[in-house]
Design an enzyme around this catalytic site. Structure first.
Site, PDB file in Angstrom:
ATOM      1  N   CYS A 137     -46.649 -14.227  34.817  1.00  0.00           N
ATOM      2  CA  CYS A 137     -47.761 -14.739  34.005  1.00  0.00           C
ATOM      3  C   CYS A 137     -47.582 -14.391  32.523  1.00  0.00           C
ATOM      4  O   CYS A 137     -46.667 -14.900  31.891  1.00  0.00           O
ATOM      5  CB  CYS A 137     -49.097 -14.247  34.569  1.00  0.00           C
ATOM      6  SG  CYS A 137     -50.508 -15.165  33.898  1.00  0.00           S
ATOM      7  N   HIS A 181     -48.949 -16.285  39.993  1.00  0.00           N
ATOM      8  CA  HIS A 181     -49.055 -14.901  40.458  1.00  0.00           C
ATOM      9  C   HIS A 181     -48.511 -14.792  41.887  1.00  0.00           C
ATOM     10  O   HIS A 181     -49.246 -15.062  42.835  1.00  0.00           O
ATOM     11  CB  HIS A 181     -50.514 -14.444  40.422  1.00  0.00           C
ATOM     12  CG  HIS A 181     -51.010 -14.228  39.039  1.00  0.00           C
ATOM     13  ND1 HIS A 181     -50.890 -13.019  38.390  1.00  0.00           N
ATOM     14  CD2 HIS A 181     -51.579 -15.068  38.157  1.00  0.00           C
ATOM     15  CE1 HIS A 181     -51.386 -13.117  37.175  1.00  0.00           C
ATOM     16  NE2 HIS A 181     -51.808 -14.362  36.998  1.00  0.00           N
ATOM     17  N   GLU A 238     -48.017 -12.226  43.581  1.00  0.00           N
ATOM     18  CA  GLU A 238     -48.759 -11.177  44.311  1.00  0.00           C
ATOM     19  C   GLU A 238     -50.082 -11.692  44.855  1.00  0.00           C
ATOM     20  O   GLU A 238     -50.736 -11.018  45.650  1.00  0.00           O
ATOM     21  CB  GLU A 238     -48.973  -9.955  43.403  1.00  0.00           C
ATOM     22  CG  GLU A 238     -50.030 -10.082  42.319  1.00  0.00           C
ATOM     23  CD  GLU A 238     -49.578 -10.832  41.058  1.00  0.00           C
ATOM     24  OE1 GLU A 238     -48.525 -11.503  41.098  1.00  0.00           O
ATOM     25  OE2 GLU A 238     -50.285 -10.742  40.034  1.00  0.00           O
TER      26      GLU A 238
END
Lengths: 257, 214
Positions: B85, B194, B196
Site C-alpha cells: 500500500c 493489502h 494481509e
C-alpha cells in the site's frame, strides 16, 4: 475488472461476548466473537464489523483483547465501533488490529474530532456511523434526522447534510443505519440509502432491516449502497454468506465469489 | 533455516495485521520482527515495508529516522523486499499527494489521486477505492505462484500508481482508470492492495514472499 460489492456480517459484542447469539452448525460456543468472526472469514464474508456495546470502562480492555485475538485469526478487514470518543481510543483499536474504526455519538458532540482523526490516521480507516430516522410526514418531502446514544437522543440534524459534512471532514466511509427499519426485517430504507449514497463521494454501507436476500440486492441496486451489513439473517443460519453472494451475483451484482 | 523478517515500523500504520498474517505463513525458523531500528533492517534477511495513511508523513518519518536509507540498503543487498500500500507508493518516483512529495524512486511511475472517475454505467465512482477488486497478473512471478489470474484482493486507497513502465509492472487493476496493483523489479515486489487482509489469496502471496529466493 470491477470492484465487488461487499457483504458485512455485524457482531454486537458486550463484555467480550456476541450478545444476540449466533448459531453455526457444529459450534458449541457461538458466543465467542473470535470464533464467530473466524467462521465468517471462512464462509467468504468480505469484512467483519464488530460493534462494541459494552458500557463499562473496565470492559473496554476486554474489547481490545478480543480485537487483538480476532486480528490474529481473521485475515479480512475488521471495523470496530461503539464508544469511540478519543484519539487514544482510535489508536488503541488500530494497534490492537482493527483496520477501521467507526465513530458515531462523538462525531455529533464534536465534529472536529472526525477531522482530527482523519488527519491523524488517514480517511481510509475512519468510518462515520449515522443512525437516521424519518421525521417527515406522509405528505411532505422525505426528511431524516440523526439520533445518537443508540438511537435514544434526537439531534435535529438533517441526515443527508450531516453525511456530506462528515465526508468533507475526512470520513472515508459512511455506515448508515435506518432506525425505522432496524430489527423489522422489512428491508433497508431505500430512499434514505439512495439519498445518502448520491450525496457523498465515499462508499456507503447500508444497514438496518434486512430480512431476506432480495433486500440485499435492493440496497445495492435501488439504494446505491457499496456494501450491505446484516446480523440476524446470517447469525441464525437463515442464509449463508455464500447463498447471499450467489443470489446477488445472479441479480447482476459484481461479487467476490 | 533461521531467518529474520523485518516489518518496518515507522509509527503510523496498523502493523499488527501484517505481522500476524506473516507469522501465520512463516516457515519454521522464520522470525517476524516488527522494528523501527534501521540497523535491525540491515541485519534482517527479508524486509516488509507496509503502510497506511498519508505518504507525506510516511516519507517524512522514514527520512528523519534513517529508515529510508536502511530500506534502500536492503534492496541493494539483494534481500527480498515487499512493499504494501503506502509502502509501495513510497517506492515510486513521486506522489502528487499533499501538493507533491518526492519518494524513494525504486520504481518509475508516479502516484496520483483517483479524482473524478466514472464507472462503466456512467455513475461516479466512490473514493477511496475500497473493497475487493481483481488483479490481472502481467508477469509470471514467484509471488503469484498458486494464485489464479484475476483473483480479488482487498484495496483501500485514494491514490494510485500510474505511468509505470511495462517491465516493472507485475499486476494491473482498474477503477475508472488502469493503475499498478503490483510492481516488481529484481528482489523487490510491491502491491497496492493489502495481502494481509485479502483472505486466502493474500496469505498465499505472503507465504510466497517468505519463501522467495530472488
Amino acid at each position: 475488472m470491477t470492484l465487488a460489492k461487499r457483504i458485512i456480517p455485524c457482531l454486537d459484542v458486550d463484555a467480550g461476548r456476541v450478545v444476540k447469539g449466533v448459531r453455526f452448525v457444529e459450534i458449541r460456543d457461538a458466543g465467542d466473537p473470535v470464533e464467530v468472526a473466524r467462521r465468517y472469514n471462512e464462509a467468504g464474508a468480505d469484512e467483519i464489523t464488530f460493534l462494541d456495546i459494552t458500557a463499562s470502562h473496565q470492559d473496554r480492555d476486554t474489547t481490545l483483547e478480543t480485537v487483538e485475538r480476532m486480528a490474529s485469526q481473521v485475515f479480512i478487514p475488521l471495523t470496530v465501533g461503539g464508544g469511540v470518543r478519543t484519539i487514544q481510543d482510535i489508536r488503541n483499536l488500530l494497534n490492537a488490529g482493527a483496520d477501521k474504526v467507526s465513530i458515531n455519538s462523538a462525531a455529533v458532540k464534536d465534529p472536529d474530532f472526525v477531522r482530527e482523526a482523519a488527519q491523524r490516521f488517514g480517511s481510509q480507516c475512519i468510518v462515520v456511523a449515522i443512525d437516521a430516522k424519518k421525521v417527515s410526514g406522509e405528505s411532505e418531502n422525505n426528511r431524516w434526522e440523526i439520533f445518537t446514544h443508540g438511537g435514544r437522543k434526537p439531534t435535529g440534524i438533517d441526515a443527508i447534510e450531516w453525511a456530506k459534512r462528515m465526508t468533507d471532514y475526512g470520513a472515508g466511509e459512511i455506515l448508515l443505519t435506518s432506525m425505522d427499519r432496524d430489527g423489522t426485517k422489512n428491508g433497508f430504507d431505500i430512499a434514505l440509502t439512495r439519498g445518502i449514497s448520491d450525496a457523498v463521494p465515499v462508499p456507503v454501507i447500508a444497514s438496518g432491516g434486512v430480512g431476506n436476500l432480495q433486500h440485499l440486492v435492493d440496497g445495492v441496486i435501488q439504494g446505491g449502497a457499496d456494501a450491505v451489513l446484516a446480523a440476524s439473517i446470517f447469525h441464525f443460519g437463515e442464509y449463508s454468506i455464500a447463498e447471499a453472494k450467489e443470489y446477488m451475483a445472479r441479480a447482476g451484482i459484481e461479487m467476490r465469489l | 533455516m533461521t531467518e529474520t523478517v523485518a516489518v518496518v515500523d515507522y509509527g503510523m500504520g496498523n502493523l499488527h495485521s501484517a505481522g500476524k498474517a506473516l507469522e501465520k505463513m512463516a516457515a519454521d525458523g522464520q522470525r517476524i520482527h516488527i522494528t523501527g531500528d534501521p540497523d535491525a533492517l540491515r541485519a534482517a534477511d527479508r524486509v516488509v515495508f507496509p503502510g497506511v495513511g498519508a505518504i507525506r508523513d510516511c516519507i517524512k518519518v522514514i527520512t528523519e529516522t534513517g529508515l529510508d536509507r536502511a530500506i534502500l540498503d536492503a534492496i541493494d543487498a539483494h534481500k527480498p523486499v515487499l512493499g504494501i500500500c503506502v509502502g509501495m507508493q513510497a517506492m515510486m518516483d513521486h506522489s502528487e499527494e499533499n501538493d507533491g512529495v518526492d519518494c524513494l524512486g525504486v520504481f518509475a511511475g508516479r502516484v496520483r489521486f483517483f479524482g473524478e472517475q466514472y464507472g462503466e454505467t456512467g455513475g461516479r465512482l466512490k473514493v477511496p477505492h475500497m473493497g475487493w477488486n481483481q488483479v490481472r497478473q502481467t508477469v509470471d512471478h514467484p509471488l503469484w505462484d498458486g494464485i489464479d489470474d484475476n483473483s480479488r484482493f482487498y484495496f483501500v486507497h485514494s491514490y494510485c500508481a500510474v505511468e509505470v513502465p511495462e517491465e516493472e509492472m507485475a499486476g494491473r487493476c482498474e477503477y475508472g482508470l488502469p493503475f499498478a496493483a503490483a510492481v516488481a523489479k529484481h528482489n523487490v515486489f510491491a502491491v497496492q492492495f493489502h495481502p494481509e487482509k485479502s483472505a486466502d489469496a493474500g496469505l498465499r502471496l505472503l507465504g510466497n514472499f517468505l519463501r522467495w529466493q530472488p
